[in-house]
Design an enzyme around this catalytic site. Structure first.
Site: not given
Ligand code: DX5
Ligand code: ZN
Length: 225
Positions: A16, A39, A41, A43, A72, A74, A143, A148-151, A181-183, A203-204
């Site tokens: 991402s 990917h 994102d 928002m 994606h 959102m 999800m 909404g947020f990475g990390g 997607d996520g974590g 992402g992270s």
């Molecule tokens: C969250 C996004 C994810 C996010 C994943 O709303 O849809 O794609 O960037 O980030 P990580 O891998 O850091 O959880």
């Molecule tokens: Zn995403």
């Protein structure tokens, strides 16, 4: 390869760019040659409490990579934005079922425009109402954090949805990919793969690594069963 019992395709790794350095997106994308998809994102500050970027940045990314763009959305009212993201170069458009009244109608409309389509679910949204409509989709994005947020931290209980989907897709021999997607990280990706995911957003775990491309390869190896 979904549906071919006993035959596992190579895991798809989709970094991402939300976690990338926006001042140098060209170099950030060039830094992950082994990624399968990018990917993207999107928002809107309404559907989720964060704002990222829109069609112009997506189009800029498309100009600097040949990799498929997994977009994606959102956002509220995703149907209104479909043409903008197709024009920007999206290969697959994923919308949230919570943001639309008729997911099947929107999916059919997106497919008719020649791009792939997926739906996504917030962690609190059950999968069951959508299981009868899977043939309208190319992808389901589960999800494993609140969008909404990475990390954020991975929510392992979301893998129940993956297991349910895996069983329905395999039983009915459907051509639908399960993406998560996520974590997703070196610590969590194996359990997601075991539950039945085909594609993994990170992402992270990719852009927080010293060597993002090595992180992509490590994630793929850990997801290979
Ligand atoms: C969250 C996004 C994810 C996010 C994943 O709303 O849809 O794609 O960037 O980030 P990580 O891998 O850091 O959880
Ligand atoms: Zn995403």
């Amino acid at each position: 390869m979904a549906g071919m019992i006993g035959v596992m395709a190579t895991p798809i790794i989709a970094p991402s760019i939300l976690a990338a350095d926006f001042t140098r997106l060209d170099r950030e994308i060039a830094a992950i040659p082994d990624a399968d998809w990018i990917h993207v994102d999107i928002m809107d500050g309404h559907f989720v409490p964060n704002l990222s970027f829109g069609p112009d940045v997506t189009a800029a990314v498309n100009r600097i990579t040949d990799k498929p763009l997994d977009v994606h959305l959102m956002i509220e009212n995703p149907g209104k934005w479909v043409d903008h993201y197709i024009k920007a170069g999206a290969d697959c458009i994923i919308f949230h079922v919570e943001a639309v009244n008729n997911p099947v109608a929107l999916a059919d409309e997106i497919r008719a425009k020649g791009v792939k389509v997926g739906f996504s679910l917030r962690p609190g949204t059950p999968i069951e109402p959508y299981l009868l409509h899977l043939e309208h989709f190319d992808e389901v994005l589960i999800m494993s954090v609140e969008p909404g947020f990475g990390g954020q931290s991975f929510m392992p209980e979301q893998l129940d949805k993956v297991r349910t989907l895996r069983a329905v897709i395999d039983e009915n021999n459907l051509d639908v990919l399960i993406e998560i997607d996520g974590g997703i990280s070196a610590e969590t990706i194996a359990q997601a793969a075991e539950a039945g995911c085909d594609a993994f957003v990170a992402g992270s775990a990719v852009y927080g690594a010293e060597d993002p491309n090595a992180a992509v390869r490590e994630l793929r190896a850990l997801a290979t069963l």
